[in-house]
Scaffold this motif. Structure first.
Motif, PDB file in Angstrom:
ATOM      1  N   UNK A 122      60.707 -40.866  84.506  1.00 45.55           N
ATOM      2  CA  UNK A 122      61.949 -40.537  83.805  1.00 45.55           C
ATOM      3  C   UNK A 122      62.868 -41.751  83.735  1.00 45.55           C
ATOM      4  N   UNK A 123      63.357 -42.033  82.530  1.00 44.22           N
ATOM      5  CA  UNK A 123      64.278 -43.144  82.243  1.00 44.22           C
ATOM      6  C   UNK A 123      63.716 -44.523  82.585  1.00 44.22           C
ATOM      7  N   UNK A 124      62.403 -44.645  82.606  1.00 47.80           N
ATOM      8  CA  UNK A 124      61.763 -45.937  82.908  1.00 47.80           C
ATOM      9  C   UNK A 124      61.238 -46.560  81.608  1.00 47.80           C
ATOM     10  N   UNK A 125      61.030 -47.856  81.672  1.00 46.01           N
ATOM     11  CA  UNK A 125      60.345 -48.576  80.602  1.00 46.01           C
ATOM     12  C   UNK A 125      58.866 -48.559  80.966  1.00 46.01           C
ATOM     13  N   UNK A 126      58.054 -47.901  80.154  1.00 43.52           N
ATOM     14  CA  UNK A 126      56.651 -47.666  80.503  1.00 43.52           C
ATOM     15  C   UNK A 126      55.719 -48.436  79.569  1.00 43.52           C
ATOM     16  N   UNK A 127      54.746 -49.070  80.189  1.00 44.47           N
ATOM     17  CA  UNK A 127      53.698 -49.773  79.464  1.00 44.47           C
ATOM     18  C   UNK A 127      52.381 -49.067  79.758  1.00 44.47           C
ATOM     19  N   UNK A 145      51.744 -39.558  74.715  1.00 44.28           N
ATOM     20  CA  UNK A 145      53.004 -39.837  74.016  1.00 44.28           C
ATOM     21  C   UNK A 145      53.850 -38.571  73.948  1.00 44.28           C
ATOM     22  N   UNK A 146      53.233 -37.433  73.666  1.00 44.65           N
ATOM     23  CA  UNK A 146      53.974 -36.161  73.645  1.00 44.65           C
ATOM     24  C   UNK A 146      54.641 -35.875  74.985  1.00 44.65           C
ATOM     25  N   UNK A 147      53.947 -36.186  76.058  1.00 46.72           N
ATOM     26  CA  UNK A 147      54.479 -35.949  77.399  1.00 46.72           C
ATOM     27  C   UNK A 147      55.605 -36.930  77.743  1.00 46.72           C
ATOM     28  N   UNK A 148      55.447 -38.186  77.335  1.00 47.61           N
ATOM     29  CA  UNK A 148      56.386 -39.227  77.747  1.00 47.61           C
ATOM     30  C   UNK A 148      57.628 -39.358  76.863  1.00 47.61           C
ATOM     31  N   UNK A 149      57.524 -39.022  75.597  1.00 52.17           N
ATOM     32  CA  UNK A 149      58.654 -39.244  74.674  1.00 52.17           C
ATOM     33  C   UNK A 149      59.957 -38.635  75.166  1.00 52.17           C
ATOM     34  N   UNK A 150      59.980 -37.399  75.656  1.00 50.68           N
ATOM     35  CA  UNK A 150      61.265 -36.858  76.116  1.00 50.68           C
ATOM     36  C   UNK A 150      61.755 -37.438  77.446  1.00 50.68           C
ATOM     37  N   UNK A 151      60.887 -38.155  78.162  1.00 50.13           N
ATOM     38  CA  UNK A 151      61.232 -38.621  79.510  1.00 50.13           C
ATOM     39  C   UNK A 151      61.625 -40.086  79.622  1.00 50.13           C
ATOM     40  N   UNK A 152      60.835 -40.944  78.993  1.00 50.70           N
ATOM     41  CA  UNK A 152      60.968 -42.372  79.276  1.00 50.70           C
ATOM     42  C   UNK A 152      62.020 -43.051  78.409  1.00 50.70           C
ATOM     43  N   UNK A 153      62.500 -44.184  78.917  1.00 51.90           N
ATOM     44  CA  UNK A 153      63.486 -44.987  78.190  1.00 51.90           C
ATOM     45  C   UNK A 153      62.828 -45.697  77.006  1.00 51.90           C
ATOM     46  N   UNK A 154      61.638 -46.257  77.255  1.00 52.59           N
ATOM     47  CA  UNK A 154      60.874 -46.897  76.183  1.00 52.59           C
ATOM     48  C   UNK A 154      59.387 -46.819  76.529  1.00 52.59           C
ATOM     49  N   UNK A 155      58.584 -46.896  75.484  1.00 46.21           N
ATOM     50  CA  UNK A 155      57.135 -46.829  75.654  1.00 46.21           C
ATOM     51  C   UNK A 155      56.498 -47.972  74.887  1.00 46.21           C
ATOM     52  N   UNK A 156      55.570 -48.650  75.564  1.00 46.38           N
ATOM     53  CA  UNK A 156      54.818 -49.746  74.966  1.00 46.38           C
ATOM     54  C   UNK A 156      53.344 -49.518  75.261  1.00 46.38           C
ATOM     55  N   UNK A 157      52.501 -50.152  74.464  1.00 50.38           N
ATOM     56  CA  UNK A 157      51.062 -50.032  74.642  1.00 50.38           C
ATOM     57  C   UNK A 157      50.458 -51.424  74.678  1.00 50.38           C
ATOM     58  N   UNK A 158      49.516 -51.630  75.571  1.00 52.28           N
ATOM     59  CA  UNK A 158      48.797 -52.902  75.653  1.00 52.28           C
ATOM     60  C   UNK A 158      48.854 -53.487  77.042  1.00 52.28           C
ATOM     61  N   UNK A 159      49.098 -54.780  77.101  1.00 51.60           N
ATOM     62  CA  UNK A 159      49.197 -55.498  78.369  1.00 51.60           C
ATOM     63  C   UNK A 159      50.577 -56.156  78.422  1.00 51.60           C
ATOM     64  N   UNK A 160      51.026 -56.477  79.615  1.00 55.69           N
ATOM     65  CA  UNK A 160      52.368 -57.032  79.781  1.00 55.69           C
ATOM     66  C   UNK A 160      52.575 -58.290  78.943  1.00 55.69           C
ATOM     67  N   UNK A 161      51.536 -59.110  78.826  1.00 55.16           N
ATOM     68  CA  UNK A 161      51.660 -60.365  78.072  1.00 55.16           C
ATOM     69  C   UNK A 161      51.584 -60.156  76.569  1.00 55.16           C
ATOM     70  N   UNK A 162      51.068 -59.030  76.150  1.00 53.83           N
ATOM     71  CA  UNK A 162      50.890 -58.751  74.733  1.00 53.83           C
ATOM     72  C   UNK A 162      50.905 -57.245  74.526  1.00 53.83           C
TER      73      UNK A 162
END
Length: 169
Positions: A122-127, A145-162
């Motif tokens: 909740x309220x985290x930046x998630x990768x 994505x359906x589960x995380x959209x109402x919870x997280x601050x932001x959502x990203x996909x991939x690796x930290x460097x890219x």
């Protein structure tokens, strides 16, 4: 001079939480049962023969396994046949589904995602980790994505460097 040089882990300092979907993949052997093997000449279901073959199954062979029942023959199989076969291995197998291996994996991941407690994000930046040694059904990413959209601050996909930004709340 070397003492003044400090290596910083910018990813760790970013507050980014890595989420590896492969951690939710249920562990256990997957086993398929092809109804073709229970048919007379691979074409016709004879009730007496079918019942004998089902009775001969050692249910312990499926102990702790995830089982998918399918029919590779071009034969019509009555629904009660699935009942008999399922009744024989229920109690030994962890889960039994009708369909192929992919259908089983989709259902297992669905169940895992529905029961996982995402409140720690909740309220985290998630990768969401992009690469995995596990085979993850595409549908699992959609459900995630359906589960995380109402919870997280932001959502990203991939690796930290890219990574690819998906959304920000």
């Amino acid at each position: 001079m070397a003492e003044d040089f400090e290596i910083k882990n910018k990813v760790a300092e970013s507050g980014l939480v890595n989420f590896d979907l492969s951690q939710l993949v249920p562990k256990g052997e997957r086993k398929g049962i092809d109804l073709k093997d229970f048919l007379f000449q691979g074409l016709i279901l004879k009730e007496k023969d079918f019942r004998e073959k089902v009775a001969a199954i050692n249910a312990e062979h499926y102990s702790g396994s995830y089982v998918y029942i399918y029919n590779s023959a071009d034969a019509i199989v009555p629904l009660w046949a699935y009942f008999l076969l399922t009744a024989k291995i229920t109690g030994s197998a962890k889960k039994i589904v009708y369909g192929n291996r992919e259908d089983l994996e989709v259902l297992l991941m669905h169940n895992a995602l529905q029961t996982y407690d995402f409140t720690e994000l909740t309220d985290k930046r998630v990768l969401v980790k992009g690469c995995s040694d596990e085979s993850i059904p595409e549908n699992a990413y959609i459900e995630l994505v359906e589960q995380l959209k109402p919870l997280v601050k932001s959502l990203m996909f991939g690796e930290a460097c890219s990574n690819v930004p998906i959304f920000k709340n």
